[in-house]
Design a protein around this motif. Sequence first.
Motif, PDB file in Angstrom:
ATOM      1  N   ALA A  18       0.685  -1.170  -0.068  1.00  0.00           N
ATOM      2  CA  ALA A  18       0.014  -0.215   0.047  1.00  0.00           C
ATOM      3  C   ALA A  18       0.887   1.241   0.087  1.00  0.00           C
ATOM      4  CB  ALA A  18      -0.866   0.091   1.230  1.00  0.00           C
ATOM      5  N   CYS A  19       1.854   1.276   0.738  1.00  0.00           N
ATOM      6  CA  CYS A  19       2.852   2.400   0.842  1.00  0.00           C
ATOM      7  C   CYS A  19       3.572   2.631  -0.632  1.00  0.00           C
ATOM      8  CB  CYS A  19       3.759   2.337   1.974  1.00  0.00           C
ATOM      9  SG  CYS A  19       3.130   2.453   3.471  1.00  0.00           S
ATOM     10  N   THR A  20       4.114   1.443  -1.111  1.00  0.00           N
ATOM     11  CA  THR A  20       4.548   1.478  -2.310  1.00  0.00           C
ATOM     12  C   THR A  20       3.900   2.014  -3.484  1.00  0.00           C
ATOM     13  OG1 THR A  20       6.227  -0.044  -1.609  1.00  0.00           O
ATOM     14  CG2 THR A  20       5.939   0.101  -4.076  1.00  0.00           C
ATOM     15  N   LEU A  21       2.545   1.613  -3.498  1.00  0.00           N
ATOM     16  CA  LEU A  21       1.521   1.989  -4.402  1.00  0.00           C
ATOM     17  C   LEU A  21       1.301   3.465  -4.062  1.00  0.00           C
ATOM     18  CD1 LEU A  21      -0.376   0.894  -6.581  1.00  0.00           C
ATOM     19  CD2 LEU A  21      -2.065   0.620  -4.842  1.00  0.00           C
ATOM     20  N   ALA A  22       1.277   4.077  -3.046  1.00  0.00           N
ATOM     21  CA  ALA A  22       1.168   5.499  -2.733  1.00  0.00           C
ATOM     22  C   ALA A  22       2.230   6.253  -3.420  1.00  0.00           C
ATOM     23  CB  ALA A  22       1.108   5.539  -1.441  1.00  0.00           C
ATOM     24  N   ARG A  23       3.504   5.685  -3.096  1.00  0.00           N
ATOM     25  CA  ARG A  23       4.463   6.172  -4.008  1.00  0.00           C
ATOM     26  C   ARG A  23       4.529   6.275  -5.550  1.00  0.00           C
ATOM     27  NH1 ARG A  23       7.237  10.387  -3.690  1.00  0.00           N
ATOM     28  NH2 ARG A  23       7.412  10.351  -1.294  1.00  0.00           N
ATOM     29  N   LEU A  24       4.190   4.951  -5.933  1.00  0.00           N
ATOM     30  CA  LEU A  24       4.046   4.888  -7.246  1.00  0.00           C
ATOM     31  C   LEU A  24       3.118   5.991  -8.132  1.00  0.00           C
ATOM     32  CD1 LEU A  24       5.137   3.024  -9.545  1.00  0.00           C
ATOM     33  CD2 LEU A  24       2.992   1.457  -9.287  1.00  0.00           C
ATOM     34  N   ILE A  25       2.049   6.175  -7.246  1.00  0.00           N
ATOM     35  CA  ILE A  25       0.975   6.973  -7.821  1.00  0.00           C
ATOM     36  C   ILE A  25       1.604   8.546  -7.931  1.00  0.00           C
ATOM     37  CG2 ILE A  25      -1.538   7.906  -7.634  1.00  0.00           C
ATOM     38  CD1 ILE A  25      -2.122   5.104  -6.741  1.00  0.00           C
ATOM     39  N   ARG A  26       2.178   9.057  -6.499  1.00  0.00           N
ATOM     40  CA  ARG A  26       2.222  10.261  -6.170  1.00  0.00           C
ATOM     41  C   ARG A  26       4.000  10.785  -6.655  1.00  0.00           C
ATOM     42  NH1 ARG A  26       2.979  11.655  -0.683  1.00  0.00           N
ATOM     43  NH2 ARG A  26       3.816  13.534  -1.295  1.00  0.00           N
ATOM     44  N   GLY A  27       4.544   9.573  -7.179  1.00  0.00           N
ATOM     45  CA  GLY A  27       5.960  10.073  -7.328  1.00  0.00           C
ATOM     46  C   GLY A  27       6.339  10.947  -8.123  1.00  0.00           C
ATOM     47  N   PRO A  28       7.104  12.279  -7.584  1.00  0.00           N
ATOM     48  CA  PRO A  28       7.213  13.439  -8.469  1.00  0.00           C
ATOM     49  C   PRO A  28       7.920  13.144  -9.681  1.00  0.00           C
ATOM     50  CG  PRO A  28       8.609  13.443  -6.731  1.00  0.00           C
ATOM     51  CD  PRO A  28       7.632  12.302  -6.505  1.00  0.00           C
ATOM     52  N   SER A  29       8.999  12.101  -9.672  1.00  0.00           N
ATOM     53  CA  SER A  29       9.674  12.016 -10.979  1.00  0.00           C
ATOM     54  C   SER A  29       9.557  10.467 -11.415  1.00  0.00           C
ATOM     55  CB  SER A  29      11.156  12.316 -10.636  1.00  0.00           C
ATOM     56  OG  SER A  29      11.654  11.245  -9.866  1.00  0.00           O
ATOM     57  N   MET A  30      10.102  10.424 -12.620  1.00  0.00           N
ATOM     58  CA  MET A  30      10.081   9.139 -13.334  1.00  0.00           C
ATOM     59  C   MET A  30      11.089   8.154 -12.436  1.00  0.00           C
ATOM     60  SD  MET A  30       8.885   7.375 -15.760  1.00  0.00           S
ATOM     61  CE  MET A  30       9.241   6.238 -16.724  1.00  0.00           C
ATOM     62  N   LEU A  31      12.059   8.824 -11.991  1.00  0.00           N
ATOM     63  CA  LEU A  31      12.884   7.763 -11.206  1.00  0.00           C
ATOM     64  C   LEU A  31      12.234   7.118  -9.958  1.00  0.00           C
ATOM     65  CD1 LEU A  31      15.856   6.560 -11.204  1.00  0.00           C
ATOM     66  CD2 LEU A  31      16.735   8.473  -9.957  1.00  0.00           C
ATOM     67  N   ASP A  32      11.429   8.047  -9.263  1.00  0.00           N
ATOM     68  CA  ASP A  32      10.840   7.474  -7.924  1.00  0.00           C
ATOM     69  C   ASP A  32       9.808   6.549  -8.578  1.00  0.00           C
ATOM     70  OD1 ASP A  32      12.075   9.300  -6.125  1.00  0.00           O
ATOM     71  OD2 ASP A  32      10.465  10.867  -6.495  1.00  0.00           O
ATOM     72  N   ARG A  33       9.081   6.481  -9.559  1.00  0.00           N
ATOM     73  CA  ARG A  33       8.181   5.683  -9.840  1.00  0.00           C
ATOM     74  C   ARG A  33       8.803   4.465 -10.459  1.00  0.00           C
ATOM     75  NH1 ARG A  33       5.407  10.468 -12.101  1.00  0.00           N
ATOM     76  NH2 ARG A  33       3.527  10.727 -11.030  1.00  0.00           N
ATOM     77  N   ALA A  34       9.803   4.518 -10.997  1.00  0.00           N
ATOM     78  CA  ALA A  34      10.859   3.349 -11.447  1.00  0.00           C
ATOM     79  C   ALA A  34      11.233   2.486 -10.212  1.00  0.00           C
ATOM     80  CB  ALA A  34      11.802   3.575 -12.330  1.00  0.00           C
ATOM     81  N   VAL A  35      11.760   3.285  -9.349  1.00  0.00           N
ATOM     82  CA  VAL A  35      12.182   2.582  -8.027  1.00  0.00           C
ATOM     83  C   VAL A  35      10.930   1.736  -7.303  1.00  0.00           C
ATOM     84  CG1 VAL A  35      13.180   3.070  -5.469  1.00  0.00           C
ATOM     85  CG2 VAL A  35      14.278   3.808  -7.645  1.00  0.00           C
ATOM     86  N   ARG A  47      18.829   2.469 -18.196  1.00  0.00           N
ATOM     87  CA  ARG A  47      19.140   2.817 -19.494  1.00  0.00           C
ATOM     88  C   ARG A  47      18.547   3.945 -20.115  1.00  0.00           C
ATOM     89  NH1 ARG A  47      23.994   1.513 -21.163  1.00  0.00           N
ATOM     90  NH2 ARG A  47      23.285   1.024 -23.386  1.00  0.00           N
ATOM     91  N   PHE A  48      17.207   3.831 -19.943  1.00  0.00           N
ATOM     92  CA  PHE A  48      16.315   4.831 -20.709  1.00  0.00           C
ATOM     93  C   PHE A  48      16.440   6.224 -20.118  1.00  0.00           C
ATOM     94  CE2 PHE A  48      12.268   7.120 -20.362  1.00  0.00           C
ATOM     95  CZ  PHE A  48      12.020   7.348 -21.618  1.00  0.00           C
ATOM     96  N   LEU A  49      16.492   6.196 -18.759  1.00  0.00           N
ATOM     97  CA  LEU A  49      16.881   7.298 -17.963  1.00  0.00           C
ATOM     98  C   LEU A  49      18.108   8.099 -18.284  1.00  0.00           C
ATOM     99  CD1 LEU A  49      14.971   6.664 -14.589  1.00  0.00           C
ATOM    100  CD2 LEU A  49      14.309   8.191 -16.656  1.00  0.00           C
ATOM    101  N   VAL A  50      19.136   7.324 -18.417  1.00  0.00           N
ATOM    102  CA  VAL A  50      20.572   7.717 -18.894  1.00  0.00           C
ATOM    103  C   VAL A  50      20.320   8.388 -19.975  1.00  0.00           C
ATOM    104  CG1 VAL A  50      22.735   6.968 -19.404  1.00  0.00           C
ATOM    105  CG2 VAL A  50      21.814   6.489 -17.184  1.00  0.00           C
ATOM    106  N   HIS A  51      19.950   7.717 -21.295  1.00  0.00           N
ATOM    107  CA  HIS A  51      19.908   8.205 -22.343  1.00  0.00           C
ATOM    108  C   HIS A  51      18.870   9.307 -22.448  1.00  0.00           C
ATOM    109  CE1 HIS A  51      22.463   5.419 -24.356  1.00  0.00           C
ATOM    110  NE2 HIS A  51      21.863   4.521 -23.706  1.00  0.00           N
ATOM    111  N   ARG A  52      17.992   9.724 -21.674  1.00  0.00           N
ATOM    112  CA  ARG A  52      16.804  10.733 -22.054  1.00  0.00           C
ATOM    113  C   ARG A  52      17.596  12.023 -21.254  1.00  0.00           C
ATOM    114  NH1 ARG A  52      11.865  11.143 -18.327  1.00  0.00           N
ATOM    115  NH2 ARG A  52      13.507  11.866 -16.886  1.00  0.00           N
ATOM    116  N   ASP A  53      18.351  11.784 -20.546  1.00  0.00           N
ATOM    117  CA  ASP A  53      19.008  12.967 -20.011  1.00  0.00           C
ATOM    118  C   ASP A  53      20.179  13.499 -20.595  1.00  0.00           C
ATOM    119  OD1 ASP A  53      17.260  12.876 -17.746  1.00  0.00           O
ATOM    120  OD2 ASP A  53      18.507  11.828 -16.496  1.00  0.00           O
ATOM    121  N   GLY A  54      20.597  12.772 -21.582  1.00  0.00           N
ATOM    122  CA  GLY A  54      21.794  13.270 -22.466  1.00  0.00           C
ATOM    123  C   GLY A  54      23.040  12.541 -22.123  1.00  0.00           C
ATOM    124  N   GLU A  55      22.994  12.118 -21.354  1.00  0.00           N
ATOM    125  CA  GLU A  55      24.441  11.373 -20.960  1.00  0.00           C
ATOM    126  C   GLU A  55      24.698  10.260 -21.731  1.00  0.00           C
ATOM    127  OE1 GLU A  55      24.481  10.834 -16.753  1.00  0.00           O
ATOM    128  OE2 GLU A  55      23.669  12.815 -16.153  1.00  0.00           O
TER     129      GLU A  55
END
Length: 89
Positions: free
Chosen positions: A17-34, A79-87
Amino acid sequence: MTIVIAIAAGALGLAAACTLARLIRGPSMLDRAVALDVMVAITMGGLGVQAIATGEPWTLPSLLALSLVGFVGSVSIARFLVHRDGEDA
């Protein structure tokens, strides 16, 4: 033994339940991925508790497949997040 299984199932439910709340509320894509990776780990824990409770060994191949899917998913998101940020990696 059933009390321990009930406590483990309750703790996993609360964690889900706590993880689902973070998955829905996560401010960034990295928070949702974790959070999604943690949800896979919680699901694996739930399958392990279910395998212990029922005494069925046939759940273990499902755990192996789920761990492989979780690992490949985490690596692909990273890998997607690294390439999206331009690194370049």
